[in-house]
Design a protein around this motif. Structure first.
Motif, short mmCIF file in Angstrom:
data_model
loop_
_atom_site.label_atom_id
_atom_site.label_comp_id
_atom_site.label_asym_id
_atom_site.label_seq_id
_atom_site.Cartn_x
_atom_site.Cartn_y
_atom_site.Cartn_z
N LEU A 1 -60.32 -23.44 12.81
CA LEU A 1 -59.77 -23.39 14.12
C LEU A 1 -60.13 -24.09 14.94
CD1 LEU A 1 -59.95 -19.20 14.32
CD2 LEU A 1 -58.00 -20.52 14.22
N TYR A 2 -60.99 -24.95 14.62
CA TYR A 2 -61.88 -26.20 15.89
C TYR A 2 -60.96 -27.42 15.68
CZ TYR A 2 -64.57 -29.36 18.12
OH TYR A 2 -65.25 -30.14 18.49
N TYR A 3 -60.75 -27.66 14.18
CA TYR A 3 -60.32 -29.14 13.73
C TYR A 3 -59.06 -28.86 14.05
CZ TYR A 3 -64.90 -30.89 12.98
OH TYR A 3 -65.90 -30.90 13.46
N PHE A 4 -58.13 -27.43 13.35
CA PHE A 4 -56.86 -27.19 13.62
C PHE A 4 -56.26 -28.41 11.65
CE2 PHE A 4 -56.78 -27.32 18.09
CZ PHE A 4 -56.53 -26.47 18.23
N ASP A 5 -57.10 -28.11 11.13
CA ASP A 5 -57.05 -28.31 9.33
C ASP A 5 -58.06 -27.93 8.56
OD1 ASP A 5 -57.42 -29.93 7.81
OD2 ASP A 5 -56.86 -31.74 8.28
N SER A 6 -57.47 -26.91 8.03
CA SER A 6 -58.13 -26.17 6.70
C SER A 6 -59.47 -26.82 5.96
CB SER A 6 -57.86 -25.43 6.10
OG SER A 6 -56.70 -25.72 5.02
N TYR A 7 -58.73 -28.46 5.85
CA TYR A 7 -59.31 -29.28 4.91
C TYR A 7 -60.82 -29.68 5.60
CZ TYR A 7 -60.94 -32.78 1.61
OH TYR A 7 -62.06 -33.46 0.72
N LYS A 8 -60.59 -30.29 6.92
CA LYS A 8 -61.17 -30.92 7.78
C LYS A 8 -62.02 -29.64 8.16
CE LYS A 8 -62.11 -33.65 11.04
NZ LYS A 8 -61.30 -35.32 11.89
N GLY A 9 -62.09 -28.57 8.49
CA GLY A 9 -62.86 -27.51 8.48
C GLY A 9 -64.01 -26.90 7.50
N TYR A 10 -63.37 -27.16 6.40
CA TYR A 10 -64.17 -27.41 4.95
C TYR A 10 -65.79 -28.05 4.73
CZ TYR A 10 -64.96 -29.14 0.14
OH TYR A 10 -66.05 -29.58 -0.79
N GLN A 11 -64.67 -30.18 5.25
CA GLN A 11 -65.72 -31.02 4.85
C GLN A 11 -66.76 -30.60 6.16
OE1 GLN A 11 -62.02 -33.53 5.73
NE2 GLN A 11 -63.15 -34.54 3.37
N ASN A 12 -66.55 -30.22 7.19
CA ASN A 12 -67.79 -30.24 7.69
C ASN A 12 -68.45 -28.46 8.24
OD1 ASN A 12 -67.78 -32.08 9.74
ND2 ASN A 12 -65.46 -31.79 9.28
N LEU A 13 -68.94 -27.98 6.99
CA LEU A 13 -69.18 -26.41 7.25
C LEU A 13 -70.63 -27.02 6.50
CD1 LEU A 13 -67.26 -24.46 4.43
CD2 LEU A 13 -67.01 -24.08 6.25
N SER A 14 -71.96 -26.54 6.97
CA SER A 14 -72.89 -26.63 7.01
C SER A 14 -73.45 -26.61 5.71
CB SER A 14 -74.31 -25.74 8.38
OG SER A 14 -73.63 -24.64 8.00
N PHE A 15 -72.82 -25.77 4.82
CA PHE A 15 -73.32 -25.45 3.07
C PHE A 15 -72.44 -27.22 2.74
CE2 PHE A 15 -72.59 -20.87 4.58
CZ PHE A 15 -73.65 -21.04 4.86
N GLU A 16 -71.85 -27.50 3.03
CA GLU A 16 -70.60 -28.26 2.39
C GLU A 16 -71.44 -29.51 2.67
OE1 GLU A 16 -68.83 -28.31 -0.13
OE2 GLU A 16 -68.68 -26.17 -0.11
#
Length: 107
Positions: free
Chosen positions: A67-82
Motif C-alpha cells: 500500500l505504501y509503494y502502490f506496488d506489490s512487488y516493491k512491497g515484497y522487495q522492502n519486507l524486513s525478512f526479504e
C-alpha cells in the motif's frame, strides 16, 4: 529438505521456504548456494518466530508496504525478512553468525 515443483511459482520467483521445506522451481537451482542460503535464512526467521507468527507478520508487512509503494512487488522487495535474506545471502556463514530476530534491523 529441498523439493522441486516446476508449476508452483509465479513469474520470476524461483524459491520458497515453508517450514521445514525449501521449494525450488527447477532441479538445477539446488546448485545455487546463494539461493539456498537465502531460503535457509527464511527458515531461521520462521523457526525463531514459531512459524505461524512469521507468516502473519510477513503477510501484514507485505500488505502495508504494498500500500505504501502502490506496488506489490516493491512491497515484497522492502519486507524486513526479504531485506535481511537478500543482504546476507552471499555470506554462507550468516546463519551461524546471525543474531536472534536479526530481521528487526531491516524494518
Amino acid at each position: 529438505m529441498i523439493l522441486v515443483f516446476k508449476h508452483f511459482f509465479y513469474k520470476n520467483y524461483v524459491g520458497l521456504s515453508l517450514w521445514p521445506f525449501i521449494f525450488l522451481k527447477n532441479d538445477t537451482l539446488k546448485e545455487d548456494e546463494y539461493l539456498i542460503n537465502h531460503e535457509r535464512i527464511h527458515l531461521e526467521q520462521q523457526k525463531e518466530l514459531l512459524i505461524v507468527p512469521f507468516y502473519v507478520l510477513y503477510f501484514t508487512e507485505w500488505i502495508i508496504r504494498s500500500l505504501y509503494y502502490f506496488d506489490s512487488y516493491k512491497g515484497y522487495q522492502n519486507l524486513s525478512f526479504e531485506r535481511e535474506a537478500y543482504s546476507n545471502e552471499k555470506n554462507l556463514d550468516y546463519i551461524s553468525e546471525r543474531s536472534t530476530f536479526g530481521f528487526i534491523k531491516y524494518l
